[in-house]
Write a protein that holds these residues in place. Structure first.
Motif, short mmCIF file in Angstrom:
data_model
loop_
_atom_site.label_atom_id
_atom_site.label_comp_id
_atom_site.label_asym_id
_atom_site.label_seq_id
_atom_site.Cartn_x
_atom_site.Cartn_y
_atom_site.Cartn_z
N ALA A 1 0.84 -1.21 0.00
CA ALA A 1 0.00 0.00 0.00
C ALA A 1 0.87 1.26 0.00
O ALA A 1 0.55 2.26 -0.67
CB ALA A 1 -0.92 -0.01 1.22
N MET A 2 1.98 1.20 0.72
CA MET A 2 2.90 2.33 0.76
C MET A 2 3.55 2.56 -0.60
O MET A 2 3.67 3.70 -1.07
CB MET A 2 3.98 2.06 1.83
CG MET A 2 4.86 3.23 2.15
SD MET A 2 5.97 2.84 3.54
CE MET A 2 6.86 4.40 3.69
N VAL A 3 3.95 1.48 -1.25
CA VAL A 3 4.54 1.57 -2.59
C VAL A 3 3.52 2.13 -3.58
O VAL A 3 3.83 3.02 -4.39
CB VAL A 3 5.07 0.21 -3.05
CG1 VAL A 3 5.50 0.25 -4.52
CG2 VAL A 3 6.25 -0.24 -2.18
N ASN A 4 2.29 1.61 -3.53
CA ASN A 4 1.24 2.06 -4.45
C ASN A 4 0.95 3.56 -4.25
O ASN A 4 0.77 4.30 -5.23
CB ASN A 4 -0.05 1.26 -4.23
CG ASN A 4 0.12 -0.19 -4.65
OD1 ASN A 4 1.03 -0.54 -5.39
ND2 ASN A 4 -0.78 -1.05 -4.17
N SER B 1 1.49 6.35 -7.11
CA SER B 1 0.34 7.10 -7.62
C SER B 1 0.51 8.61 -7.42
O SER B 1 -0.07 9.41 -8.16
CB SER B 1 -0.95 6.63 -6.92
OG SER B 1 -0.89 6.89 -5.53
N ASN B 2 1.31 8.99 -6.43
CA ASN B 2 1.55 10.41 -6.18
C ASN B 2 2.90 10.89 -6.75
O ASN B 2 3.28 12.04 -6.54
CB ASN B 2 1.52 10.70 -4.68
CG ASN B 2 0.13 10.66 -4.09
OD1 ASN B 2 -0.61 11.64 -4.16
ND2 ASN B 2 -0.24 9.51 -3.53
N ALA C 1 10.39 10.11 -2.63
CA ALA C 1 10.61 9.56 -1.30
C ALA C 1 9.39 9.84 -0.45
O ALA C 1 8.75 10.89 -0.57
CB ALA C 1 11.85 10.17 -0.65
N CYS C 2 9.03 8.90 0.42
CA CYS C 2 7.92 9.13 1.33
C CYS C 2 8.12 8.29 2.59
O CYS C 2 8.87 7.31 2.59
CB CYS C 2 6.58 8.82 0.67
SG CYS C 2 6.24 7.07 0.44
N SER C 3 7.43 8.68 3.63
CA SER C 3 7.48 7.91 4.87
C SER C 3 6.10 7.93 5.51
O SER C 3 5.22 8.68 5.09
CB SER C 3 8.51 8.49 5.85
OG SER C 3 8.09 9.74 6.35
N TRP D 1 4.05 11.94 2.68
CA TRP D 1 3.78 11.07 3.83
C TRP D 1 2.49 10.29 3.57
O TRP D 1 1.54 10.81 2.97
CB TRP D 1 3.62 11.89 5.11
CG TRP D 1 4.91 12.47 5.59
CD1 TRP D 1 5.71 12.01 6.58
CD2 TRP D 1 5.56 13.66 5.11
NE1 TRP D 1 6.81 12.80 6.74
CE2 TRP D 1 6.75 13.83 5.85
CE3 TRP D 1 5.26 14.58 4.10
CZ2 TRP D 1 7.64 14.88 5.62
CZ3 TRP D 1 6.14 15.64 3.88
CH2 TRP D 1 7.31 15.78 4.63
N THR D 2 2.47 9.06 4.03
CA THR D 2 1.26 8.25 3.91
C THR D 2 0.59 8.14 5.29
O THR D 2 1.24 8.31 6.32
CB THR D 2 1.58 6.82 3.41
OG1 THR D 2 2.15 6.07 4.49
CG2 THR D 2 2.53 6.86 2.24
#
Length: 525
Positions: free
Chosen positions: A97-100, A104-105, A109-111, A193-194
């Motif tokens: 879900a984090m990768v998706n 998609s955004n 990089a995200c955390s 960020w997710t």
């Protein structure tokens, strides 16, 4: 077949949490999983037995979180990298879900947001002042919009991280994720960020450390961050904050060996140094601080020399500043520096370290020889007129040095071409004075050591070869100017008023000679 995602886990004394995390990840075969053990001392035989798909790297020396992360990057095959703390609880479904969400955004990089304690603003002088002063009773950190990516669960494109040179290895622990976040923003990468709810215990490994030890590491990293990113006023704020919590100028002792910093200005010199010297000596941490290699190109060097910490810097601000970067991240009991035009002889380090008869050690020199075999220096004699003279063979019998033991003499100053310092002494008096930029900073440091009761020694058994001024011979008039200016610094900092009064004519005479040297070099140029 290469995996699309590589998971990198840095482990230190949290075996139970690591095992629980690997059990959660075991249900999926879609990931490459790399575990780096940072000299934890834990028995990890169970890992190879129960999790055969995991690739394990076991470090003999703990060189810090950033270094270990970069080790994982070197080994990683995935297009994206997920850095996880062992005390995070995340499932393959949550990872996907984090990768998706990231794809998609179009995030580079995200955390995850994790807990409130890890939703910190990107450090600034004002945010740190609020956080570590009574101002926080009236003003919260939520007023700052820019946030730090949480390094304990960080997803990033491999190509992006490599283009930035990876994690900055001048950070041992803490602030490396803030530094990376800031560099991503400055280079116009998209971050985010997710809201995926993962469980993070937080700071489990740090419970093994006493509070002051943690404070010393934390505020050392804060100071490094400030020196890298803040202006002088911001650095002053951080210095004042740090004084409340830690008096150390260097990291605490992490391992009982020696850390040696190699400052580098020219790539060819570094290549020759690494090819000609055996740096595999156990109990030694090698740190190369270089302005000759761009951050994006540093990976080739890290792959070739995987036990060396490489710190690329954008601008060389002189010997003192460059070496201090290495000193601040040194983890050994002793810390030293060696020029990149030094050739080490066998057992040079073993024979330089002190025996039980030598007390109050501030610094230690080997005997430094020229390529021809002549002695370049057996320490340095400082003259009150403001002049330094290298001590050569047998001159120490003539008042230039004091024979302490059969193989050790005491001298006025040591030569920073190759020198080892007592870390406790540096914590008391400070590092190289960066006002000097280059030249005579070793004279100044030696005299400051003497002023507070430490001594400078030369081991007559230990020998190295100095090719000599391979970086400085191109400086011309600049070197002559540094000699003039820096002698004024040395004298003003270390001479008493009585010394100045009694030796003023000779001091002036020496400085006029410096000016003459500047003029001759300028005309020649």
């Amino acid at each position: 077949m290469k995996k699309r995602l590589s998971i990198i886990i840095i482990h230190w004394k949290t075996s139970n949490s690591l095992k629980n995390l690997l059990i959660l990840l075991k249900s999926s075969k879609d990931y490459q999983i790399i575990v780096i053990d940072n000299a934890s001392g834990n028995n990890l035989n169970w890992l190879n037995r129960d999790f055969s798909q995991v690739e394990l790297i076991e470090n003999k020396i703990n060189r810090g979180f950033a270094f270990a992360c970069n080790q994982g990057v070197i080994k990683a095959e995935g297009e994206r990298l997920l850095f996880l703390n062992p005390d995070c609880e995340i499932t393959p479904i949550q990872i996907q879900a984090m990768v998706n969400y990231s794809e998609s955004n179009a995030f580079d990089a995200c955390s995850v947001k994790s807990t409130d304690s890890y939703q910190k603003p990107l450090p600034s002088p004002l945010s740190l002042l609020i956080e570590f002063s009574p101002i926080n009773r009236f003003l919260g950190l939520n007023v700052f919009s820019k946030r730090t990516l949480f390094g304990g669960c960080l997803l990033i494109k491999s190509a992006v991280l490599k283009s930035l040179g990876g994690f900055d290895e001048r950070f041992f622990l803490w602030f490396e994720d803030s530094d990376l976040t800031l560099r991503l923003i400055k280079n116009n990468y998209k971050i985010g960020w997710t809201n995926i709810p993962i469980k993070h215990i937080g700071g489990e490994s740090f419970k093994k450390l006493d509070d002051q030890f943690k404070k010393d590491i934390f505020f050392n990293s804060m100071e490094i961050y400030a020196k890298k990113h803040f202006n002088l006023f911001g650095q002053l704020i951080v210095t004042l904050i740090k004084k409340r919590y830690s008096s150390r100028k260097l990291l605490p002792e992490i391992f009982p060996g020696t850390s040696i910093t190699v400052p580098n200005l020219k790539k060819q010199l570094l290549e020759t140094f690494l090819e000609n010297n055996d740096l595999s000596t156990s109990g030694v941490e090698w740190i190369v601080v270089t302005s000759s290699i761009e951050a994006k190109d540093i990976w080739e060097w890290r792959k070739r020399y995987q036990e060396i910490r490489f710190i690329p810097i954008e601008q060389n601000k002189g010997f003192a500043s460059t070496v201090n970067i290495g000193f601040r991240v040194s983890t050994g009991r002793w810390t030293g520096t060696a020029n990149d035009d030094i050739l080490f002889t066998k057992d040079w380090l073993e024979t330089i370290l002190p025996n039980t008869k030598v007390r109050k050690i501030g610094s230690l020199n080997p005997v430094i020889k020229k390529e021809s075999g002549e002695i370049e220096s057996v320490g340095i004699k400082i003259l009150t007129k403001g002049k330094a003279e290298a001590i050569t063979s047998n001159q120490y019998d003539n008042g230039r040095g004091v024979l302490v033991t059969e193989n050790c003499i005491e001298v006025d100053a040591t030569n920073a071409a190759c020198v080892i310092y007592n870390k406790k002494a540096l914590n008391r008096i400070g590092l190289f004075d960066e006002k000097f930029s280059s030249y005579l900073e070793d004279i100044d440091l030696s005299l400051r050591l003497k002023r507070v009761g430490y001594k400078n020694f030369v081991s007559l058994k230990s020998k190295v070869i100095h090719i000599g001024q391979s970086s400085s011979k191109d400086l011309g008039v600049k070197k002559q100017f540094y000699d003039f200016r820096n002698w004024i610094y040395v004298i003003l900092k270390n001479w008493t008023l009585k010394d100045l009064f009694l030796n003023l004519p000779w001091i002036v005479s020496e400085r006029l000679k410096n000016i003459s040297g500047i003029l001759k070099a300028a005309l020649k140029f």
